[in-house]
Design an enzyme around this catalytic site. Structure first.
Site, short mmCIF file in Angstrom:
data_model
loop_
_atom_site.label_atom_id
_atom_site.label_comp_id
_atom_site.label_asym_id
_atom_site.label_seq_id
_atom_site.Cartn_x
_atom_site.Cartn_y
_atom_site.Cartn_z
CE LYS A 1 -3.90 1.66 2.78
NZ LYS A 1 -4.97 1.78 3.94
CB SER B 1 -8.10 3.49 3.09
OG SER B 1 -6.74 2.92 4.77
CB SER C 1 -8.30 0.67 6.45
OG SER C 1 -9.55 2.00 5.92
#
Length: 513
Positions: free
Chosen positions: A112, A192, A216
């Site tokens: 990420k 997210s 998330s």
């Protein structure tokens, strides 16, 4: 040692292969590699590598080709790592010498884009951090590299991990644009860690790293039909990860099956805490007690998935009892104000380590000066509220966080003790809503909050679907019970057998659920 223990307990619980997607999917690699990227597990890959029937370079090439071919549909991968093939070649040499470093040696991993990676941009989705890469790797990246993993690239995310605007659109960032849900392209990927989950659903990497403050990791996993584990707080180092709150933030592993998720956690944690508990017999649910928290607010169709799930678990010998963890209304009242104070403290500390805005006030000014930051939604209300929030030295804030920790822990501990449970289960997510910048998200999903606020582990596994849209089952357990939860999750995954490859449909009409 940890990896061997976790692998040994979970290997026989890996899901069965399933049919390929209607459009070319990971199964398209079968002819070239001898494996189906949609369904292959890390132990299966390592077995082929040990026999010389597969190399890390060939595997990495296959995933890079899939990113090139498939990612334009979903926009999950921001950039690939120019060093990926070199790292794979180094793993090739270790495999030839019989000197592999563990289960992730030669395994491609996506990160990420809020995880610091030396030599690669780490932006949190914001143009404010796009100018200069970090000077050092996050500690979790160091662990992955030391384990021989191939850093394949960086995934898109909800900008600033969805902690900027009052009505954000998940999966959108000024750097990467909008990530789409691979199952239905006009639907949202949630949370997210949206790019990490969407990339896994599309078989663009073997595993991925997400981060969570509240939901998330697990919501994107559920909504994209993959597995996501939010570890116990502190089990994985948060050093070098763009923060929201040190009291709740954690990075964690995501994959297409529980086996790969557990093996990745064993590397990320770097200790034997993952295997501290003796794991149950693989694949067995007999005698396990699971508390089902139905959450009817997520709709009748999700509740029907939970009813079918409970029936399948009972048929495998589990006892399923309905529960309602206490204190949820008070947790909802307290969590957001506490996060505002913590974000101001923690983002100022992080920004001081990077080139660009030096603190939250400068970051707010940057967004006002750059219209590209407002192309989907204009607001930065959370930034502005955090700037005015009481400091974390304030007695009222301290009382708030203490009450949060107490009530969230009790909500799980008391429920598990009262019903003598091995885990609490709930729906992870509603069916994916249509992505709409003007409206923002439709994501009031309370199931992640008790584990997120308490710092206890949670794990989402595929449970079924509402039409074309996946729904996950979220499992929660007590502090540092990650190994037990993963082993139970592997048994649940095998019994539910709910994974299916995405079909990349353009639309399925109005929102369901």
């Amino acid at each position: 040692m940890t990896a061997a223990l976790v692998a040994g307990s979970l290997l026989t619980s890996a899901p069965h292969p399933r049919a390929e997607a209607a459009e070319p999917g990971g199964g398209g690699a079968r002819a070239a590699l001898g494996v189906d990227l949609d369904t292959v597990t890390i132990p299966e890959l390592q077995a082929r590598m040990a026999k010389g029937r597969l190399t890390p370079s060939a595997l990495t090439h296959a995933y890079l080709r899939r990113i090139k071919d498939v990612d334009p549909k979903i926009k999950a991968v921001l950039r690939t790592n120019p060093q990926a093939l070199r790292q794979a070649a180094e793993s090739d040499a270790r495999h030839r010498r019989g000197e592999i470093r563990g289960p992730l040696d030669g395994i491609p991993v996506l990160l990420k884009d809020n995880v610091d990676t030396r030599g690669m941009p780490t932006t949190a989705g914001s143009l404010a951090l796009a100018g200069s890469p970090p000077d050092a790797d996050a500690k979790l990246v160091t662990r992955l590299k030391d384990a021989g993993a191939v850093i394949l690239g960086k995934t898109n995310l909800s900008e600033w991990a969805n902690f900027r605007a009052a009505k954000p659109t998940s999966g959108w960032s000024a750097v990467g644009g909008q990530t789409r849900n691979p199952y239905v392209l006009d639907r949202n990927p949630c949370g997210s860690s949206s790019g990490s989950a969407a990339a896994l659903a599309a078989s663009l990497s073997q595993v991925a790293i997400g981060t969570e403050t509240d939901g998330s990791i697990v919501c994107p996993a559920g909504m994209n039909g993959v597995v996501g584990h939010k570890p116990s707080l502190g089990l994985v180092s948060q050093s070098g990860v763009v923060p929201i709150s040190a009291e709740q933030d954690t990075a964690g592993p995501m994959a297409r099956n529980v086996t790969d998720t557990a093996l990745t956690l064993s590397v990320l944690s770097g200790s034997d805490e993952v295997a501290a508990s003796r794991t149950p017999r693989p694949g067995s649910l007999r005698g396990k007690r699971i508390g089902l928290w139905r959450l009817p607010s997520l709709g009748e169709k999700v509740d029907a998935v939970m009813t079918r799930t409970a029936k399948k678990l009972r048929s495998a010998g589990a006892e399923v009892v309905e529960v309602s963890p206490p204190y949820q209304k008070r947790l909802a009242e307290l969590e957001f104000p506490a996060l505002l104070s913590e974000f101001h403290r923690d983002i100022d500390s992080y920004l001081a380590t990077r080139k660009g805005p030096r603190d939250l006030a400068e970051l707010i000014a940057f967004n006002r000066a750059h219209p590209e930051e407002r192309t989907c939604f204009a607001g930065q209300e959370l930034f502005e509220q955090a700037l005015e929030a009481p400091p974390t030295t304030d007695p009222d804030y301290r009382a708030m966080r203490a009450e949060l920790k107490d009530l969230s822990s009790r909500s799980i501990d008391e429920t598990m003790a009262e019903h003598r449970l091995d885990a609490i289960a709930s729906p992870t997510n509603p069916p994916a809503w249509t992505t709409d910048c003007a409206r923002g998200d439709n994501d009031v999903i309370p199931s992640s909050t008790p584990a997120a606020v308490s710092g206890y582990p949670s794990l989402s596994v595929p449970a079924g679907s509402v039409g074309e849209l996946p729904v996950g089952l979220l499992l929660m357990a007590g502090d540092r019970q990650d190994a037990r939860l993963l082993s139970l999750g592997a048994a649940v995954e095998r019994r539910l057998d709910a994974w299916r490859a995405p079909r990349y449909l353009p639309s399925v009409g109005p929102d369901a659920g």
